[in-house]
Write a protein that holds these residues in place. Sequence first.
Motif, short mmCIF file in Angstrom:
data_model
loop_
_atom_site.label_atom_id
_atom_site.label_comp_id
_atom_site.label_asym_id
_atom_site.label_seq_id
_atom_site.Cartn_x
_atom_site.Cartn_y
_atom_site.Cartn_z
N PRO A 589 14.19 -31.28 14.61
CA PRO A 589 13.27 -30.14 14.77
C PRO A 589 13.65 -28.94 13.91
O PRO A 589 12.78 -28.17 13.51
CB PRO A 589 13.38 -29.82 16.26
N ARG A 590 14.94 -28.77 13.60
CA ARG A 590 15.37 -27.63 12.81
C ARG A 590 15.06 -27.77 11.34
O ARG A 590 15.14 -26.80 10.58
CB ARG A 590 16.88 -27.42 12.99
N CYS A 591 14.70 -28.96 10.89
CA CYS A 591 14.43 -29.20 9.47
C CYS A 591 13.09 -28.61 9.06
O CYS A 591 12.12 -28.61 9.83
CB CYS A 591 14.48 -30.69 9.16
N LEU A 592 13.03 -28.14 7.83
CA LEU A 592 11.79 -27.55 7.33
C LEU A 592 10.84 -28.59 6.78
O LEU A 592 9.62 -28.48 6.93
CB LEU A 592 12.11 -26.51 6.24
N ILE A 593 11.37 -29.60 6.12
CA ILE A 593 10.54 -30.67 5.57
C ILE A 593 11.21 -32.01 5.82
O ILE A 593 12.41 -32.09 6.09
CB ILE A 593 10.30 -30.50 4.04
N ARG A 594 10.42 -33.08 5.71
CA ARG A 594 10.94 -34.44 5.83
C ARG A 594 11.49 -34.90 4.49
O ARG A 594 11.14 -34.34 3.44
CB ARG A 594 9.83 -35.40 6.28
N PRO A 595 12.34 -35.93 4.50
CA PRO A 595 12.84 -36.45 3.21
C PRO A 595 11.70 -37.05 2.41
O PRO A 595 10.63 -37.37 2.94
CB PRO A 595 13.85 -37.52 3.63
N ARG A 596 11.95 -37.19 1.11
CA ARG A 596 10.98 -37.90 0.28
C ARG A 596 10.85 -39.33 0.79
O ARG A 596 11.75 -39.88 1.42
CB ARG A 596 11.43 -37.91 -1.18
N GLN A 597 9.75 -39.96 0.51
CA GLN A 597 9.48 -41.31 1.00
C GLN A 597 10.58 -42.28 0.58
O GLN A 597 11.06 -42.26 -0.56
CB GLN A 597 8.13 -41.81 0.45
N ASN A 598 11.02 -43.11 1.53
CA ASN A 598 12.03 -44.15 1.32
C ASN A 598 13.40 -43.58 0.96
O ASN A 598 14.21 -44.24 0.32
CB ASN A 598 11.60 -45.13 0.21
N LYS A 599 13.68 -42.34 1.36
CA LYS A 599 14.99 -41.79 1.06
C LYS A 599 15.38 -40.78 2.13
O LYS A 599 14.59 -39.96 2.54
CB LYS A 599 14.99 -41.11 -0.31
N GLN A 600 16.62 -40.92 2.61
CA GLN A 600 17.18 -39.94 3.51
C GLN A 600 18.32 -39.23 2.80
O GLN A 600 18.92 -39.79 1.86
CB GLN A 600 17.69 -40.60 4.78
N TYR A 601 18.63 -38.06 3.28
CA TYR A 601 19.64 -37.27 2.59
C TYR A 601 20.84 -37.03 3.48
O TYR A 601 20.72 -36.79 4.69
CB TYR A 601 19.06 -35.94 2.12
N ASP A 602 21.99 -37.15 2.86
CA ASP A 602 23.24 -36.88 3.55
C ASP A 602 23.38 -35.38 3.73
O ASP A 602 23.70 -34.65 2.79
CB ASP A 602 24.41 -37.43 2.72
N THR A 603 23.11 -34.88 4.93
CA THR A 603 23.10 -33.44 5.16
C THR A 603 24.49 -32.83 5.18
O THR A 603 24.64 -31.62 5.31
CB THR A 603 22.39 -33.11 6.49
N SER A 604 25.50 -33.67 5.05
CA SER A 604 26.86 -33.12 4.98
C SER A 604 27.23 -32.69 3.57
O SER A 604 28.28 -32.11 3.35
CB SER A 604 27.87 -34.16 5.48
N SER A 605 26.37 -33.01 2.60
CA SER A 605 26.66 -32.63 1.22
C SER A 605 26.71 -31.12 1.09
O SER A 605 26.00 -30.39 1.77
CB SER A 605 25.57 -33.17 0.29
N GLY A 606 27.55 -30.65 0.18
CA GLY A 606 27.72 -29.22 -0.02
C GLY A 606 26.66 -28.65 -0.92
O GLY A 606 25.72 -29.34 -1.32
N PRO A 607 26.81 -27.37 -1.26
CA PRO A 607 25.83 -26.72 -2.14
C PRO A 607 25.77 -27.34 -3.52
O PRO A 607 26.71 -28.00 -3.96
CB PRO A 607 26.35 -25.27 -2.21
N ALA A 608 24.65 -27.11 -4.18
CA ALA A 608 24.52 -27.59 -5.56
C ALA A 608 25.53 -26.89 -6.44
O ALA A 608 26.01 -25.79 -6.13
CB ALA A 608 23.10 -27.31 -6.06
#
Length: 632
Positions: A589-608
Motif C-alpha cells: 500500500p505504501r508504494c506509489l506505482i507497481r513494477p513494470r510488467q514481468n519484473k519486480q524490484y529489489d527494494t533493498s537496493s540503495g540509491p542510484a
Amino acid sequence: MTDFLPMTREDMAKRGWERLDFLFISGDAYVDHPSFGPAIISRLLEKYGYKVGIIAQPDWRSTNDFKRLGKPRLGVLVSAGNLDSMLNKYTAAKKYRSTDNYSPGGQSGLRPERATIVYCNRIRELWKTIPLVIGGIEASLRRFAHYDYWSDSVRRSILIDSRADLLIYGMGEKQIKDLSAQLSAGISVDNIRDIAGTCYRTETLEHLWDYTETPSYQDVANSKQDFAEAFKTQYLEQDPIRGKTIVQNHGEQYVVQNPPAMPLSTQEMDEIYDLPYQRTYHPSYIQAGGIPAIQEVKFGIVSHRGCYGSCSFCALYAHQGRIIQSRSKESILQEANQLVKLPDFKGYIHDVGGPTANFRQPACEHQAERGTCRGKQCLFPSACKSLNTNHSEYLELLRAIRKIPGIKKVFVRSGLRYDYLLAANDREFLRELCEHHVSGQLKVAPEHVSPKVTKLMGKAGKDTYLKFKKAYEQTNKDLGKEQYLVPYFMSSHPGAGLKEAVELAEFLRDTGYNPEQVQDFIPSPGSLSTCMYYTGINPLTGEKVYVAKSPHDKRLQRALLQYRDPKNYELVHEALISAGRPDLIGYEPRCLIRPRQNKQYDTSSGPAEKSGKQRRLTPARGKPVKKQTRRS
C-alpha cells in the motif's frame, strides 16, 4: 456623465470633447470594473476633472491605431494590463497559451510580447516629446534590472527600454493624482522627481542626498552574487515609511526609485471603489463573446489591499505592499447592494476579500508609525507576538452582507491563510466560514510539505496544514456538512529536488489526495523566489539553493505529484529510481506505482549512483511475478 469612457472619436463627440487630456493605452480589453487597473486610474482622472480616453489592445504593427483619439494635451499613460504580458502569453514550459482571459472571447495574440515597451516605442514614433508614463504590474515589477525567465537573461529596467519619462509602481492612485496636478500646472515632466511611488531616469545624482545605490545593471548582468545583493537591497527598502530612495546605474543613465507611496486611508479606498464604474466590459466586445476575466470578479467585492503573508514566490509586496489598506464596512455594503440590482445577479456574492481574504486589518499597531519590520515577517517562521489575529471585524462584515435582501450566499474564495486563522484560535469564525461561506470546497495553499522547501517559500509547514485540516473536517462534521479542503501544491520551486518531490508525493498518498492541477513554479519578475531561481542563492541569507531548471527535471517533479495518472508512469518510475527510492515501486500500500510488467524490484537496493547511472535492479527471488496493474 455616466457611461463608458471614450474609445472612439464618436464617443468623444458625444461628450463634446475635441481633445483629450490623457490617453490611456492598455494591453487588456476595456473592462470598466474596479478589479481592472486601467479602469481605476482612468475613473480617478475623470473625477479630478480630466478628459480621458482609452485605446485598448491597439494594433502595434503600426502607429495608426495609437493616434485615432488624437494627441492628448497632458500625456500618455501605458499599461500592459492586469498581467505581465510574457506571463499572459507563455506557460511555465514556455509554450504559447491558447487563450487570453483579458481579450474578447478569450482570443490570444491580441497584444505583443513585452507590451509596455512595444506600445511606448510606437508612441515615441508619433510624439517624440510628449510626457510618457508607464505603470501596471509589468512596469512595477520590472522597474530595476531584472531576470527575465522567457529570454533566460537579465534585462535592463523597463524604464530604460521603454524610453518613458516616468514609471509608476504600486497601485498608482496617489501617484496619478500628484502627477496630473503637476502636469496640469505646466511643470515639465523632466522636473517631476518628487512623487513617492515613482521611478525616473537621470544622468546625474547631484540632486540626491540620502539614497542607497545597488550594483549596476552591468554588474548584475555579469555576476549572480551582485544580482542577489541588488535584489536584497530592493526587497528590504520596499516600505513607505522607512524605505530609502534606491539608485541603479544603467550605463549613461541612472534609474532612481523614490520610496513607495503611503498607504491609502480608508476614506481614500472608499472613494476609489465608489467611482461610477459600469461594472462590465465595453459593449463593443459583445459580439466576440465578452471578456472572460470579468466572470471571476463581477460579483466579488474587494474589501482590502496589501498582504503581509510575504510568500517568496509572490511579488505582491513590491506592488500592493505589506501594509493592509481596508475599505469601510459602509462602502462594502453599498457595493453589495449595487450588485443585487444588476440584471444578471443570481443571489451569490462570489468573494469578499483581497490578496488574502482574512487579512482585513494591519498586522500590528506599530506599522502606522514605523512601517513594516525590516528583514522580518509577520507570520513566518511563526506568528509575531505583536500580530493582530482578531477576525471579529471580518466576521461582522460577512454577517452584514448575508443579511442584505436578495443575497442568498456569500462565498470566500480569495486566498485564506489558515496559519493566521490557527494563530487566532477563532473557532467561531471557522464555524461560520464552514456553515455560510464555503461552496463545497475550501481552497488553501500549503504549496509544499518539505521543511526545506516551505522555509524557502516562507510558508507554514506540514504540521500546521494537518492541524487546520483536522479542525476544518471536524467543524464540517459537527455541522453535518460534506465539504472538502482543496490544497494547492507547487512543483520545482527553488530548493525542491526529487527527494523533496517524493516527500510531497508520499504526503499525497498518506492523505489520499489526488491533485487534478499542479502549478509549476514560474519565475515571474520581481519575486524573491525568482532571484533564488536565477542565482541559486537565497539573497536574504547568502545560502546556496538547489534549483531544478531543465524541462525534464521539472516534468519528473510534476509527475510525482500526479503519480496516480497512468500517463505519468514512466516519468514517476524514472524519478523514483533517480531519487534512490525503488522501495516505492511495488505492491504494498505504501508504494506509489507497481513494477513494470514481468519484473519486480529489489527494494533493498540503495540509491542510484551519483554519476547518474542507475543500478540494475533484479527481480526479487522467491516471489511470483504478478501481472502489471497500475494504480488509478
